[in-house]
Write an enzyme that holds these catalytic residues in place. Sequence first.
Site, PDB file in Angstrom:
ATOM      1  N   ASN A 170       1.836   0.451   2.591  1.00  0.00           N
ATOM      2  CA  ASN A 170       2.134   1.654   3.377  1.00  0.00           C
ATOM      3  C   ASN A 170       2.325   1.206   4.823  1.00  0.00           C
ATOM      4  O   ASN A 170       1.359   0.916   5.513  1.00  0.00           O
ATOM      5  CB  ASN A 170       0.975   2.656   3.267  1.00  0.00           C
ATOM      6  CG  ASN A 170       1.155   3.849   4.196  1.00  0.00           C
ATOM      7  OD1 ASN A 170       2.251   4.084   4.709  1.00  0.00           O
ATOM      8  ND2 ASN A 170       0.088   4.615   4.408  1.00  0.00           N
ATOM      9  N   TRP A 171       3.581   1.129   5.224  1.00  0.00           N
ATOM     10  CA  TRP A 171       3.869   0.624   6.577  1.00  0.00           C
ATOM     11  C   TRP A 171       3.495   1.629   7.663  1.00  0.00           C
ATOM     12  O   TRP A 171       3.475   1.284   8.846  1.00  0.00           O
ATOM     13  CB  TRP A 171       5.369   0.298   6.706  1.00  0.00           C
ATOM     14  CG  TRP A 171       5.827  -0.920   5.961  1.00  0.00           C
ATOM     15  CD1 TRP A 171       5.062  -1.779   5.214  1.00  0.00           C
ATOM     16  CD2 TRP A 171       7.163  -1.432   5.905  1.00  0.00           C
ATOM     17  NE1 TRP A 171       5.846  -2.783   4.694  1.00  0.00           N
ATOM     18  CE2 TRP A 171       7.137  -2.600   5.113  1.00  0.00           C
ATOM     19  CE3 TRP A 171       8.385  -1.016   6.450  1.00  0.00           C
ATOM     20  CZ2 TRP A 171       8.285  -3.347   4.850  1.00  0.00           C
ATOM     21  CZ3 TRP A 171       9.526  -1.762   6.190  1.00  0.00           C
ATOM     22  CH2 TRP A 171       9.480  -2.920   5.396  1.00  0.00           C
ATOM     23  N   LYS A 172       3.247   2.857   7.279  1.00  0.00           N
ATOM     24  CA  LYS A 172       2.982   3.932   8.263  1.00  0.00           C
ATOM     25  C   LYS A 172       4.123   3.969   9.287  1.00  0.00           C
ATOM     26  O   LYS A 172       5.251   3.643   8.948  1.00  0.00           O
ATOM     27  CB  LYS A 172       1.617   3.735   8.924  1.00  0.00           C
ATOM     28  CG  LYS A 172       0.500   3.485   7.912  1.00  0.00           C
ATOM     29  CD  LYS A 172      -0.850   3.685   8.499  1.00  0.00           C
ATOM     30  CE  LYS A 172      -1.916   3.216   7.516  1.00  0.00           C
ATOM     31  NZ  LYS A 172      -3.219   3.741   7.813  1.00  0.00           N
ATOM     32  N   GLY A 209      -2.459  -0.659   3.833  1.00  0.00           N
ATOM     33  CA  GLY A 209      -1.883  -0.289   5.121  1.00  0.00           C
ATOM     34  C   GLY A 209      -1.664  -1.512   5.992  1.00  0.00           C
ATOM     35  O   GLY A 209      -0.673  -2.238   5.865  1.00  0.00           O
ATOM     36  N   GLY A 210      -2.604  -1.778   6.884  1.00  0.00           N
ATOM     37  CA  GLY A 210      -2.470  -2.853   7.870  1.00  0.00           C
ATOM     38  C   GLY A 210      -2.037  -4.185   7.280  1.00  0.00           C
ATOM     39  O   GLY A 210      -1.149  -4.862   7.827  1.00  0.00           O
ATOM     40  N   SER A 259      -8.514  -0.550   4.048  1.00  0.00           N
ATOM     41  CA  SER A 259      -8.834  -1.873   4.598  1.00  0.00           C
ATOM     42  C   SER A 259      -8.870  -2.983   3.552  1.00  0.00           C
ATOM     43  O   SER A 259      -9.551  -3.989   3.743  1.00  0.00           O
ATOM     44  CB  SER A 259     -10.156  -1.836   5.384  1.00  0.00           C
ATOM     45  OG  SER A 259     -10.028  -0.969   6.492  1.00  0.00           O
ATOM     46  N   GLU A 283      -8.679   6.776  -1.465  1.00  0.00           N
ATOM     47  CA  GLU A 283      -8.711   6.203  -0.120  1.00  0.00           C
ATOM     48  C   GLU A 283      -9.818   6.878   0.686  1.00  0.00           C
ATOM     49  O   GLU A 283      -9.581   7.928   1.314  1.00  0.00           O
ATOM     50  CB  GLU A 283      -7.369   6.428   0.585  1.00  0.00           C
ATOM     51  CG  GLU A 283      -6.202   5.745  -0.086  1.00  0.00           C
ATOM     52  CD  GLU A 283      -5.139   5.341   0.936  1.00  0.00           C
ATOM     53  OE1 GLU A 283      -4.804   4.167   0.981  1.00  0.00           O
ATOM     54  OE2 GLU A 283      -4.683   6.215   1.697  1.00  0.00           O
ATOM     55  N   HIS A 335      -1.667  11.745   1.985  1.00  0.00           N
ATOM     56  CA  HIS A 335      -2.385  10.703   2.742  1.00  0.00           C
ATOM     57  C   HIS A 335      -3.320  11.396   3.730  1.00  0.00           C
ATOM     58  O   HIS A 335      -2.978  12.439   4.291  1.00  0.00           O
ATOM     59  CB  HIS A 335      -1.386   9.802   3.475  1.00  0.00           C
ATOM     60  CG  HIS A 335      -2.029   8.574   4.029  1.00  0.00           C
ATOM     61  ND1 HIS A 335      -2.776   8.592   5.187  1.00  0.00           N
ATOM     62  CD2 HIS A 335      -2.070   7.296   3.566  1.00  0.00           C
ATOM     63  CE1 HIS A 335      -3.247   7.367   5.415  1.00  0.00           C
ATOM     64  NE2 HIS A 335      -2.827   6.560   4.450  1.00  0.00           N
ATOM     65  N   GLU A 391      -3.981  10.863   6.678  1.00  0.00           N
ATOM     66  CA  GLU A 391      -3.408  11.086   8.022  1.00  0.00           C
ATOM     67  C   GLU A 391      -2.534  12.338   8.024  1.00  0.00           C
ATOM     68  O   GLU A 391      -2.443  13.033   9.040  1.00  0.00           O
ATOM     69  CB  GLU A 391      -2.620   9.836   8.460  1.00  0.00           C
ATOM     70  CG  GLU A 391      -3.577   8.697   8.817  1.00  0.00           C
ATOM     71  CD  GLU A 391      -3.024   7.296   8.625  1.00  0.00           C
ATOM     72  OE1 GLU A 391      -1.797   7.144   8.484  1.00  0.00           O
ATOM     73  OE2 GLU A 391      -3.832   6.346   8.589  1.00  0.00           O
ATOM     74  N   GLY A 433      -8.005   1.838   7.888  1.00  0.00           N
ATOM     75  CA  GLY A 433      -7.721   1.301   9.215  1.00  0.00           C
ATOM     76  C   GLY A 433      -8.952   0.933  10.021  1.00  0.00           C
ATOM     77  O   GLY A 433      -8.862   0.681  11.217  1.00  0.00           O
TER      78      GLY A 433
HETATM   79  C1  PEP Z   1      -3.516   3.421   4.149  1.00  0.00           C
HETATM   80  O1  PEP Z   1      -3.151   3.889   5.219  1.00  0.00           O
HETATM   81  O2  PEP Z   1      -3.109   3.904   3.090  1.00  0.00           O
HETATM   82  C2  PEP Z   1      -4.428   2.284   4.171  1.00  0.00           C
HETATM   83  C3  PEP Z   1      -5.030   1.934   3.070  1.00  0.00           C
HETATM   84  O3  PEP Z   1      -4.571   1.663   5.397  1.00  0.00           O
HETATM   85  P1  PEP Z   1      -5.433   0.334   5.695  1.00  0.00           P
HETATM   86  O4  PEP Z   1      -5.201  -0.635   4.570  1.00  0.00           O
HETATM   87  O5  PEP Z   1      -4.914  -0.155   6.993  1.00  0.00           O
HETATM   88  O6  PEP Z   1      -6.868   0.754   5.746  1.00  0.00           O
END
Ligand code: PEP
Length: 248
Positions: free
Chosen positions: A9-11, A230-231, A209, A165, A94, A96, A171
């Site tokens: 997930n590049w956001k 994500g990251g 994460s 999640e 999500h 966010e 994050g």
């Molecule tokens: C996400 O935003 O779906 C996610 C899992 O982010 P991160 O891996 O950065 O926690």
Amino acid sequence: MSDKLIVGNWKMNGGLAANQDLLHAVMAGLSGASCSVAVCAPALYLPQLQQLAAQSALRWGAQDVSAHEQGAFTGELSAAMLREFGVRYAIVGHSERRQYHGETDTVVATKAQRALAAGITPIVCVGETLAEREAGHTEEVVKRQLAAVIHTNGHCISEIVVAYEPVWAIGTGKTASPEQAQQVHALLRAQLKAATAQAQRIALLYGGSMNAADAASLLAQTDIDGGLIGGASLKAADFLSIVAAASH
Ligand code: PEP
């Protein structure tokens, strides 16, 4: 599930040149992968994905989809539009989007429905906040979020992907322990089993994460069928380490 599924997930990150470098590096590293891999890019870059990844094993997805079919919904993108750009997955719900865009369980369920109707697999995100976990409400929250999607989508539920999640893990660098994640995944699997005889084939992803160091122990859990990343999906080496962990 046999094959694991790893989704980046590049956001709201990237740009034409940076995407190209990242995609080339990821695609080059996929030759030995024995799992399914996708990236969910900002919608503007979906044509770029379609152009660059069409001949590769890499799949791509959107980070959201409209709850409406078409019409006067300025700024929104319908599932049919996304499908025209080869989109295979759409993240819905999500945290966010729930947090910053006020998306309710009902809206998320309708988005999943729109995606399914267009032949796109919705990746339905559920997860509790830290306050909800500390108050002992994790089970109630994730079950409520998933119940809305089951209620709206009936027998089509077997076509979705679910991502657990925990909001406190996204994050923050605080990955859930394999035991914490498995505990919630087992609850979600049981809920899906009560709704469909096909529950075993629904991929349950963990997200929050996940990184190269902890991916293997999370992915070894009985009910963890993959990851939403994500990251760590923004650096080819990190993302490919997770893909490697999912390929064992
Ligand atoms: C996400 O935003 O779906 C996610 C899992 O982010 P991160 O891996 O950065 O926690």
